[in-house]
Write a protein that holds these residues in place. Structure first.
Motif, PDB file in Angstrom:
ATOM      1  N   ASP A 121       0.994  -1.055  16.439  1.00 36.82           N
ATOM      2  CA  ASP A 121       1.567  -2.358  16.095  1.00 36.82           C
ATOM      3  C   ASP A 121       3.056  -2.194  15.768  1.00 36.82           C
ATOM      4  OD1 ASP A 121       2.293  -4.802  15.029  1.00 36.82           O
ATOM      5  OD2 ASP A 121       0.538  -4.990  13.723  1.00 36.82           O
ATOM      6  N   PRO A 122       3.971  -2.780  16.574  1.00 34.57           N
ATOM      7  CA  PRO A 122       5.405  -2.594  16.319  1.00 34.57           C
ATOM      8  C   PRO A 122       5.883  -3.249  15.030  1.00 34.57           C
ATOM      9  CG  PRO A 122       5.056  -4.229  18.043  1.00 34.57           C
ATOM     10  CD  PRO A 122       3.719  -3.616  17.760  1.00 34.57           C
ATOM     11  N   ARG A 123       5.129  -4.207  14.505  1.00 32.83           N
ATOM     12  CA  ARG A 123       5.520  -4.829  13.246  1.00 32.83           C
ATOM     13  C   ARG A 123       5.092  -3.964  12.057  1.00 32.83           C
ATOM     14  NH1 ARG A 123       5.184 -11.317  11.987  1.00 32.83           N
ATOM     15  NH2 ARG A 123       6.603 -11.273  10.219  1.00 32.83           N
ATOM     16  N   ASN A 124       4.012  -3.214  12.238  1.00 35.41           N
ATOM     17  CA  ASN A 124       3.500  -2.367  11.157  1.00 35.41           C
ATOM     18  C   ASN A 124       3.928  -0.917  11.312  1.00 35.41           C
ATOM     19  OD1 ASN A 124       2.217  -3.929   9.217  1.00 35.41           O
ATOM     20  ND2 ASN A 124       0.307  -4.036  10.347  1.00 35.41           N
ATOM     21  N   ILE A 125       5.184  -0.723  11.732  1.00 33.23           N
ATOM     22  CA  ILE A 125       5.702   0.643  11.780  1.00 33.23           C
ATOM     23  C   ILE A 125       5.712   1.204  10.357  1.00 33.23           C
ATOM     24  CG2 ILE A 125       7.103   0.292  13.849  1.00 33.23           C
ATOM     25  CD1 ILE A 125       9.511  -0.135  12.016  1.00 33.23           C
ATOM     26  N   PRO A 126       5.741   2.513  10.190  1.00 37.21           N
ATOM     27  CA  PRO A 126       5.699   3.085   8.837  1.00 37.21           C
ATOM     28  C   PRO A 126       6.764   2.512   7.910  1.00 37.21           C
ATOM     29  CG  PRO A 126       5.380   4.800  10.478  1.00 37.21           C
ATOM     30  CD  PRO A 126       5.714   3.557  11.232  1.00 37.21           C
ATOM     31  N   TRP A 127       6.356   2.164   6.704  1.00 41.94           N
ATOM     32  CA  TRP A 127       7.186   1.625   5.632  1.00 41.94           C
ATOM     33  C   TRP A 127       7.729   0.244   5.956  1.00 41.94           C
ATOM     34  CZ3 TRP A 127       5.764   4.383   1.811  1.00 41.94           C
ATOM     35  CH2 TRP A 127       5.494   5.748   1.985  1.00 41.94           C
ATOM     36  N   SER A 128       6.939  -0.517   6.696  1.00 42.67           N
ATOM     37  CA  SER A 128       7.309  -1.891   6.999  1.00 42.67           C
ATOM     38  C   SER A 128       6.081  -2.787   6.959  1.00 42.67           C
ATOM     39  CB  SER A 128       7.956  -1.972   8.389  1.00 42.67           C
ATOM     40  OG  SER A 128       8.313  -3.306   8.717  1.00 42.67           O
ATOM     41  N   CYS A 180       0.856  -1.193   0.000  1.00 39.99           N
ATOM     42  CA  CYS A 180       0.000   0.000   0.000  1.00 39.99           C
ATOM     43  C   CYS A 180       0.886   1.235   0.000  1.00 39.99           C
ATOM     44  CB  CYS A 180      -0.962   0.009   1.191  1.00 39.99           C
ATOM     45  SG  CYS A 180      -0.177   0.350   2.785  1.00 39.99           S
ATOM     46  N   PHE A 181       0.323   2.329  -0.455  1.00 40.98           N
ATOM     47  CA  PHE A 181       1.047   3.594  -0.493  1.00 40.98           C
ATOM     48  C   PHE A 181       0.056   4.747  -0.314  1.00 40.98           C
ATOM     49  CE2 PHE A 181       2.708   7.394  -2.473  1.00 40.98           C
ATOM     50  CZ  PHE A 181       4.010   7.425  -2.002  1.00 40.98           C
ATOM     51  N   PRO A 182       0.394   5.744   0.492  1.00 38.45           N
ATOM     52  CA  PRO A 182       1.581   5.827   1.353  1.00 38.45           C
ATOM     53  C   PRO A 182       1.369   5.084   2.655  1.00 38.45           C
ATOM     54  CG  PRO A 182       0.284   7.822   1.590  1.00 38.45           C
ATOM     55  CD  PRO A 182      -0.427   6.995   0.557  1.00 38.45           C
ATOM     56  N   ALA A 183       2.429   4.964   3.432  1.00 38.66           N
ATOM     57  CA  ALA A 183       2.316   4.344   4.751  1.00 38.66           C
ATOM     58  C   ALA A 183       1.629   5.305   5.713  1.00 38.66           C
ATOM     59  CB  ALA A 183       3.713   3.990   5.280  1.00 38.66           C
ATOM     60  N   ALA A 184       0.917   4.741   6.678  1.00 38.50           N
ATOM     61  CA  ALA A 184       0.330   5.561   7.742  1.00 38.50           C
ATOM     62  C   ALA A 184       1.433   5.919   8.737  1.00 38.50           C
ATOM     63  CB  ALA A 184      -0.784   4.798   8.439  1.00 38.50           C
ATOM     64  N   GLU A 185       1.548   7.196   9.077  1.00 38.86           N
ATOM     65  CA  GLU A 185       2.615   7.646   9.966  1.00 38.86           C
ATOM     66  C   GLU A 185       2.041   8.458  11.121  1.00 38.86           C
ATOM     67  OE1 GLU A 185       6.538   8.432   7.752  1.00 38.86           O
ATOM     68  OE2 GLU A 185       5.051   9.266   6.381  1.00 38.86           O
ATOM     69  N   LYS A 186       2.884   8.659  12.137  1.00 38.27           N
ATOM     70  CA  LYS A 186       2.585   9.511  13.294  1.00 38.27           C
ATOM     71  C   LYS A 186       1.259   9.100  13.953  1.00 38.27           C
ATOM     72  CE  LYS A 186       5.349  13.234  11.324  1.00 38.27           C
ATOM     73  NZ  LYS A 186       5.378  14.623  10.828  1.00 38.27           N
ATOM     74  N   GLU A 187       0.373  10.072  14.176  1.00 39.65           N
ATOM     75  CA  GLU A 187      -0.876   9.775  14.881  1.00 39.65           C
ATOM     76  C   GLU A 187      -1.757   8.815  14.081  1.00 39.65           C
ATOM     77  OE1 GLU A 187      -3.408   9.844  18.113  1.00 39.65           O
ATOM     78  OE2 GLU A 187      -1.371  10.612  17.889  1.00 39.65           O
ATOM     79  N   GLU A 188      -1.744   8.950  12.759  1.00 38.27           N
ATOM     80  CA  GLU A 188      -2.517   8.065  11.903  1.00 38.27           C
ATOM     81  C   GLU A 188      -2.047   6.620  12.083  1.00 38.27           C
ATOM     82  OE1 GLU A 188      -4.174   8.600   7.434  1.00 38.27           O
ATOM     83  OE2 GLU A 188      -1.996   8.410   7.584  1.00 38.27           O
ATOM     84  N   TYR A 189      -0.726   6.417  12.168  1.00 39.86           N
ATOM     85  CA  TYR A 189      -0.180   5.084  12.392  1.00 39.86           C
ATOM     86  C   TYR A 189      -0.677   4.517  13.717  1.00 39.86           C
ATOM     87  CZ  TYR A 189       3.188   2.059  14.758  1.00 39.86           C
ATOM     88  OH  TYR A 189       3.762   1.086  15.532  1.00 39.86           O
TER      89      TYR A 189
END
Length: 471
Positions: A362-369, A346-355
């Motif tokens: 989720d520590p496995r689903n950190i941004p761009w992973s 998927c693009f873009p990755a969810a980051e910061k508060e959205e993440y």
């Protein structure tokens, strides 16, 4: 291609085949599936299971090679695991479900298959896509073997109808799409895709078209009528409401909220301020477009989800014009969507508060992973299939070259990390079998585009679809 490069490719394919064949699961002396990863350096966890979605590229590959036994046995054994009676217990798998995975267990010298319907998975994920992939794969098997009698067996007809009843059942929802929880598909961890994720809708459409042909051959008119009613509604709904290009973006930008009645333009009450227009308007090329990740009440998820868009092309859920626009987007935004490894899930990755909100930190689903903007080599086969379908072979060849140069030396990892997919995934398994089979399948599709017919459907008017049994 020079002789030295031919030898290199031949050796690479030989290595891939050797790993794949070592990964075959046998049950009572018969091959029935492929384990998820042939990585002896780590604890198996559930990577010793055969996952239905993971098995699909392997199954298509074996069908192309004429090795039908494994696929036939897989279809037969997974069908036996399908619950055939309904039970009034929320913790019991629903009638008609196909498990997300299975493994062989041995107790007192007796082998049996142990199915996982999500009750043993992380976060108790419900594998909705398993049912859909199973029907699609059954259709592919019949296409490859030309053995329609296999699918006409009573147990297979019952299995198809139970799945269709699940999908077409009377429900509270009033959309033609399937309502599912988060994690119901390839993205099987929390990622903010609950509701009507594109991947499920594309698989739903392909499964309906597959089931329709198999049921017509059996003479079941009642279920076929239900499928015929749903297909055009689903197709038009996705093409109209999920589509994003510059023209559509301008319409959405001027949406007025709180509209009522049949004449409402903003039917889902989407508030324009919830969409990052500035970034999206720049990112979308003039002749490009794509299907949104999700559409629902006050929701337009503008993330690009690769598998949903590729399967929409392969199954002709998108129009020819839309299919070309998706490939235009991939070509124009190559570094974002493909980068150093085909391709971004998927693009873009969810980051910061959205993440934090989307993934629950989720520590496995950190941004761009992983599922949050990671790159998955298995998607290579669907990208090349879509490129073949649209006549954009140059895109497929370019993607293949990237994968060929890296996958073997990186030991066939499950996924890659980073904005360009440069890093091998932090927790990626090595020798991931769907990475290997996806690579081999992609090459077979490039060698002979006719193989695409196993999983592809042509453009046609669903409302006036043929009643012919010819596959």
């Amino acid at each position: 291609m020079e002789r030295e490069e031919f030898i290199k490719v031949d050796d690479l394919e030989k290595q891939a085949w050797e790993i794949l064949e070592k990964s075959i699961i046998k049950y009572q002396g018969r091959p029935v599936g492929i384990i998820a990863a042939y990585d002896t350096s780590q604890k198996s966890l559930n990577y010793d299971h055969c996952f239905i979605r993971d098995f699909v590229p392997s199954a298509l590959l074996f069908l192309i090679k004429g090795k039908y036994d494994l696929v036939r046995n897989f279809l037969e054994e997974t069908l036996k695991l399908q619950p055939k009676t309904g039970k009034f217990d929320a913790y019991i798998p629903t009638q008609g479900f196909i498990p997300g995975s299975f493994r062989v267990v041995c107790k007192d010298g007796v082998e049996s298959l142990e199915a996982d319907f999500g009750e043993h998975s992380i976060a108790r994920v419900t594998p909705v896509d398993s049912c859909l992939w199973w029907v699609i794969l059954l259709y592919a098997y019949v296409k490859a073997t030309k053995d329609i009698h296999f699918a006409l067996q009573p147990q297979f007809q019952e299995g198809i109808m139970l799945i269709m009843e699940l999908c077409l059942a009377t429900r509270f929802d009033m959309y033609p799409t399937l309502l599912v929880p988060d994690g119901a598909c390839m993205i099987y961890r929390r990622m903010g895709i609950y509701g009507y994720p594109l991947e499920i809708q594309a698989l739903f459409y392909a499964a309906l078209r597959s089931a329709r042909k198999l049921l017509i051959c059996a003479g079941d008119e009642k279920i076929v009528d239900g499928i015929d009613n749903r297909l055009p509604l689903l197709r038009n709904h996705i093409r109209d409401h999920y589509w994003i290009d510059r023209k559509r973006l301008n319409v959405i930008y001027r949406f007025k909220g709180e509209e009522y009645g049949e004449l409402a333009v903003n039917q889902f009450n989407i508030y324009p301020d919830s969409i990052q227009y500035a970034n999206l308007a720049i990112w979308l090329p003039k002749n490009g477009g794509y299907l949104a990740g999700n559409v629902g009440p006050s929701q337009l998820d503008t993330r690009f989800f690769a598998l949903g868009n590729m399967m929409a092309i392969i199954s002709s859920l998108t129009s020819e014009q839309q299919s070309q626009a998706i490939m235009n987007l991939i070509e124009e935004q190559w570094e974002d969507l493909v980068g150093s490894m085909p391709m971004k899930i998927c693009f873009p990755a969810a980051e910061k508060e959205e993440y934090r909100i989307f993934t629950g930190c989720d520590p496995r689903n950190i941004p761009w992973s992983y599922h949050n903007g990671g790159s998955w080599p298995v998607l290579l086969w669907s990208l090349i299939a879509a490129a073949q379908k649209t006549g954009r072979k140059d895109i497929g060849e370019r993607a293949w070259g990237i994968a060929q140069a890296r996958l073997s030396q990186d030991h066939w990892p499950e996924y890659y990390d980073g904005t360009r997919g440069v890093l091998v995934g932090k927790e990626a398994r090595r020798y991931q079998t769907w990475t290997i089979s996806g690579f081999l399948l992609a090459k077979e599709l490039m060698r002979n585009p006719a193989h695409l017919a196993l999983i592809s459907f042509s453009q046609f008017d669903v409302e006036n679809a043929s009643q012919s049994c010819e596959l």
